[in-house]
Design a protein around this motif. Sequence first.
Motif, PDB file in Angstrom:
ATOM      1  N   GLU A  36      -8.083   3.586   3.526  1.00 43.37           N
ATOM      2  CA  GLU A  36      -9.542   2.444   3.752  1.00 43.37           C
ATOM      3  C   GLU A  36      -9.899   2.570   2.940  1.00 43.37           C
ATOM      4  OE1 GLU A  36      -8.584   5.296   5.458  1.00 43.37           O
ATOM      5  OE2 GLU A  36      -8.498   4.855   7.565  1.00 43.37           O
ATOM      6  N   GLY A  37     -10.198   3.119   1.407  1.00 43.18           N
ATOM      7  CA  GLY A  37     -10.946   2.969  -0.185  1.00 43.18           C
ATOM      8  C   GLY A  37     -10.038   1.884  -0.764  1.00 43.18           C
ATOM      9  N   TRP A  38      -8.476   2.996  -1.143  1.00 43.07           N
ATOM     10  CA  TRP A  38      -7.288   1.948  -1.003  1.00 43.07           C
ATOM     11  C   TRP A  38      -7.153   0.671  -0.978  1.00 43.07           C
ATOM     12  CZ3 TRP A  38      -3.671   6.592  -1.681  1.00 43.07           C
ATOM     13  CH2 TRP A  38      -4.067   7.419  -2.188  1.00 43.07           C
ATOM     14  N   MET A  52       1.067  -1.028  -0.274  1.00 46.53           N
ATOM     15  CA  MET A  52       0.443  -0.530  -0.154  1.00 46.53           C
ATOM     16  C   MET A  52       0.608   1.024  -0.433  1.00 46.53           C
ATOM     17  SD  MET A  52      -3.100  -1.534   0.180  1.00 46.53           S
ATOM     18  CE  MET A  52      -3.856   0.631   0.210  1.00 46.53           C
ATOM     19  N   THR A  53      -0.201   2.109  -0.081  1.00 44.92           N
ATOM     20  CA  THR A  53       0.674   3.855  -0.128  1.00 44.92           C
ATOM     21  C   THR A  53       1.179   4.003   1.676  1.00 44.92           C
ATOM     22  OG1 THR A  53      -0.887   4.743  -2.537  1.00 44.92           O
ATOM     23  CG2 THR A  53       0.260   6.328  -0.383  1.00 44.92           C
ATOM     24  N   GLY A  54       2.509   3.612   0.950  1.00 43.97           N
ATOM     25  CA  GLY A  54       2.768   4.595   2.904  1.00 43.97           C
ATOM     26  C   GLY A  54       3.927   3.008   3.167  1.00 43.97           C
ATOM     27  N   SER A  55       3.913   2.018   2.267  1.00 38.26           N
ATOM     28  CA  SER A  55       4.058   0.989   3.329  1.00 38.26           C
ATOM     29  C   SER A  55       5.676   0.939   2.984  1.00 38.26           C
ATOM     30  CB  SER A  55       4.222  -0.270   2.196  1.00 38.26           C
ATOM     31  OG  SER A  55       4.178  -0.121   0.679  1.00 38.26           O
ATOM     32  N   GLY A  56       6.483   1.643   2.204  1.00 38.20           N
ATOM     33  CA  GLY A  56       8.714   1.623   2.432  1.00 38.20           C
ATOM     34  C   GLY A  56       8.323   0.957   1.355  1.00 38.20           C
ATOM     35  N   LYS A  57       7.400   1.225  -0.174  1.00 35.58           N
ATOM     36  CA  LYS A  57       8.566   0.940  -1.206  1.00 35.58           C
ATOM     37  C   LYS A  57       9.532   1.346  -1.791  1.00 35.58           C
ATOM     38  CE  LYS A  57       4.703   0.784  -3.198  1.00 35.58           C
ATOM     39  NZ  LYS A  57       3.528   1.733  -1.917  1.00 35.58           N
TER      40      LYS A  57
END
Length: 145
Positions: free
Chosen positions: A128-130, A5-10
């Motif tokens: 939350e939607g994502w 997800m966005t913000g996961s550290g990718k």
Amino acid sequence: MLCGMTGSGKSTLALKLEAEHGALRLVPDEWIARLNLDPRDQARRTEIERMQLEIAARALAKGCDVILEAGFWRRSERDEGRAVAKAASARAKVIFLDVSLAELRRRIAYRNASLPPNTFRVEPGELEGWMQMFERPTPDELDND
């Protein structure tokens, strides 16, 4: 393929892997920012991801390691990435950055406070939607050895 997800550290991991392996790193958000496009324009994002996958196929065929940082939220996207690698006689690896919703919220709030380059603001409620759209990788997808 970095999955998360966005913000996961990718992005953090992609930069580290690029430096360690001399790999080609392809990041849709960087192209979107460079072209001054709307980061929420899904049609443009899909077009950029498709172009990056084509570039990845050519690089893999030449023996270059490639890091794809598109998030790979859906299994079909991960399957397509694996198929591209296989067609280039390369091995695909899915790295899943599994981060709790609470931690994602914390990271995104921190990031929104001072947006780094090539990063777009995540508005309240978007995460939350994502999360509802995200298809977690199954164990067989992560068995990359």
